[in-house]
Write a protein that holds these residues in place. Structure first.
Motif, PDB file in Angstrom:
ATOM      1  N   ASP A  46      11.652   6.746  -6.657  1.00 53.45           N
ATOM      2  CA  ASP A  46      12.813   6.196  -5.933  1.00 53.45           C
ATOM      3  C   ASP A  46      12.394   5.563  -4.611  1.00 53.45           C
ATOM      4  N   LYS A  47      11.517   6.245  -3.894  1.00 54.60           N
ATOM      5  CA  LYS A  47      11.048   5.714  -2.611  1.00 54.60           C
ATOM      6  C   LYS A  47      10.152   4.493  -2.823  1.00 54.60           C
ATOM      7  N   ALA A  48       9.372   4.508  -3.903  1.00 56.77           N
ATOM      8  CA  ALA A  48       8.507   3.359  -4.213  1.00 56.77           C
ATOM      9  C   ALA A  48       9.358   2.122  -4.495  1.00 56.77           C
ATOM     10  N   ILE A  49      10.460   2.312  -5.200  1.00 55.94           N
ATOM     11  CA  ILE A  49      11.364   1.199  -5.495  1.00 55.94           C
ATOM     12  C   ILE A  49      11.867   0.565  -4.199  1.00 55.94           C
ATOM     13  N   LEU A  83       4.040   5.549  -5.620  1.00 53.88           N
ATOM     14  CA  LEU A  83       3.976   5.561  -7.087  1.00 53.88           C
ATOM     15  C   LEU A  83       2.976   6.603  -7.576  1.00 53.88           C
ATOM     16  N   GLN A  84       1.836   6.670  -6.908  1.00 59.72           N
ATOM     17  CA  GLN A  84       0.814   7.643  -7.296  1.00 59.72           C
ATOM     18  C   GLN A  84       1.271   9.080  -7.072  1.00 59.72           C
ATOM     19  N   ARG A 130       4.502 -10.341  -9.659  1.00 60.72           N
ATOM     20  CA  ARG A 130       3.794  -9.057  -9.832  1.00 60.72           C
ATOM     21  C   ARG A 130       4.639  -7.885  -9.346  1.00 60.72           C
ATOM     22  N   THR A 131       5.290  -8.060  -8.215  1.00 57.58           N
ATOM     23  CA  THR A 131       6.116  -6.983  -7.678  1.00 57.58           C
ATOM     24  C   THR A 131       7.359  -6.773  -8.539  1.00 57.58           C
ATOM     25  N   LEU A 132       7.947  -7.857  -9.019  1.00 62.08           N
ATOM     26  CA  LEU A 132       9.100  -7.716  -9.922  1.00 62.08           C
ATOM     27  C   LEU A 132       8.719  -6.949 -11.184  1.00 62.08           C
ATOM     28  N   LEU A 133       7.554  -7.246 -11.729  1.00 65.88           N
ATOM     29  CA  LEU A 133       7.097  -6.531 -12.924  1.00 65.88           C
ATOM     30  C   LEU A 133       6.841  -5.053 -12.617  1.00 65.88           C
ATOM     31  N   LYS A 134       6.253  -4.792 -11.456  1.00 63.72           N
ATOM     32  CA  LYS A 134       6.015  -3.410 -11.047  1.00 63.72           C
ATOM     33  C   LYS A 134       7.342  -2.674 -10.862  1.00 63.72           C
ATOM     34  N   MET A 135       8.340  -3.377 -10.306  1.00 65.93           N
ATOM     35  CA  MET A 135       9.668  -2.775 -10.175  1.00 65.93           C
ATOM     36  C   MET A 135      10.246  -2.447 -11.543  1.00 65.93           C
ATOM     37  N   GLY A 136      10.125  -3.398 -12.474  1.00 64.47           N
ATOM     38  CA  GLY A 136      10.624  -3.161 -13.822  1.00 64.47           C
ATOM     39  C   GLY A 136       9.977  -1.950 -14.457  1.00 64.47           C
ATOM     40  N   ASP A 137       8.659  -1.853 -14.338  1.00 70.42           N
ATOM     41  CA  ASP A 137       7.937  -0.709 -14.901  1.00 70.42           C
ATOM     42  C   ASP A 137       8.397   0.608 -14.272  1.00 70.42           C
ATOM     43  N   THR A 138       8.616   0.572 -12.966  1.00 68.64           N
ATOM     44  CA  THR A 138       9.050   1.783 -12.265  1.00 68.64           C
ATOM     45  C   THR A 138      10.459   2.187 -12.685  1.00 68.64           C
ATOM     46  N   ALA A 188       0.836  -1.209   0.000  1.00 67.27           N
ATOM     47  CA  ALA A 188       0.000   0.000   0.000  1.00 67.27           C
ATOM     48  C   ALA A 188       0.868   1.255   0.000  1.00 67.27           C
ATOM     49  N   GLN A 189       1.945   1.222   0.775  1.00 66.77           N
ATOM     50  CA  GLN A 189       2.869   2.360   0.802  1.00 66.77           C
ATOM     51  C   GLN A 189       3.542   2.550  -0.553  1.00 66.77           C
ATOM     52  N   ALA A 190       3.940   1.450  -1.185  1.00 68.16           N
ATOM     53  CA  ALA A 190       4.576   1.534  -2.501  1.00 68.16           C
ATOM     54  C   ALA A 190       3.608   2.125  -3.528  1.00 68.16           C
ATOM     55  N   ILE A 191       2.375   1.686  -3.498  1.00 66.06           N
ATOM     56  CA  ILE A 191       1.371   2.203  -4.445  1.00 66.06           C
ATOM     57  C   ILE A 191       1.141   3.695  -4.213  1.00 66.06           C
ATOM     58  N   LYS A 192       1.065   4.079  -2.945  1.00 70.32           N
ATOM     59  CA  LYS A 192       0.875   5.493  -2.609  1.00 70.32           C
ATOM     60  C   LYS A 192       2.038   6.326  -3.151  1.00 70.32           C
TER      61      LYS A 192
END
Length: 144
Positions: free
Chosen positions: A22-25, A16-17, A40-48, A10-14
């Motif tokens: 950098d902090k989301a990573i 990102l939004q 899913r998290t690895l893919l989200k990391m890649g996208d970020t 939830a913190q990572a999504i917040k």
């Protein structure tokens, strides 16, 4: 060390939004450290990482996700992730061969590989399963 995955996510999504990539990573890394197979998290990391312009890190995250998909037998999902890597970096070493291997694992695909001046030309042809014609079906029905 155990983490509260839902809270960290939830913190990572917040973050990102809010555009604090950098902090989301850092938060996403906590999740992956706790569960290295979380695709899913690895893919989200890649996208970020892509959004940050960090091609190498994005490619690494995507490759880990594709490797996990391959190990789990989800070959077409792995292919999709490898294609994402090609959008980030069209010349990663060995990636085309990995794609060819994955397509070979998918039984309905024929691969045609031909050398070209700057590498390999790989063409994937989807084969349709053989279908019986009407006469064969009627004959088989008559034999029953």
């Amino acid at each position: 060390m155990a983490i509260n995955r839902d809270k960290v996510e939830a913190q990572a999504i917040k973050l990102l939004q809010q555009g604090k990539l950098d902090k989301a990573i850092l938060e996403l890394k906590k999740i992956v450290e706790h569960d290295p197979t979380d695709v899913r998290t690895l893919l989200k990391m890649g996208d970020t990482y892509v959004k940050l312009g960090a091609k190498k890190e994005a490619t690494d995250a995507y490759e880990k996700a594709a490797g996990i998909y391959t190990e789990q037998g989800f070959f077409l999902k792995a292919v999709a992730v490898y294609k994402q890597i090609l959008r980030v970096d069209d010349r990663p070493p060995g990636l085309h061969l990995k794609l060819a291997e994955l397509y070979q694992l998918d039984r309905n695909t024929v691969i045609e590989v031909t050398p070209k001046e700057d590498g390999l030309n790989i063409r994937f042809i989807r084969e349709e399963p053989a279908r019986a014609n009407d006469d064969e079906v009627l004959k088989a029905a008559g034999d029953i």
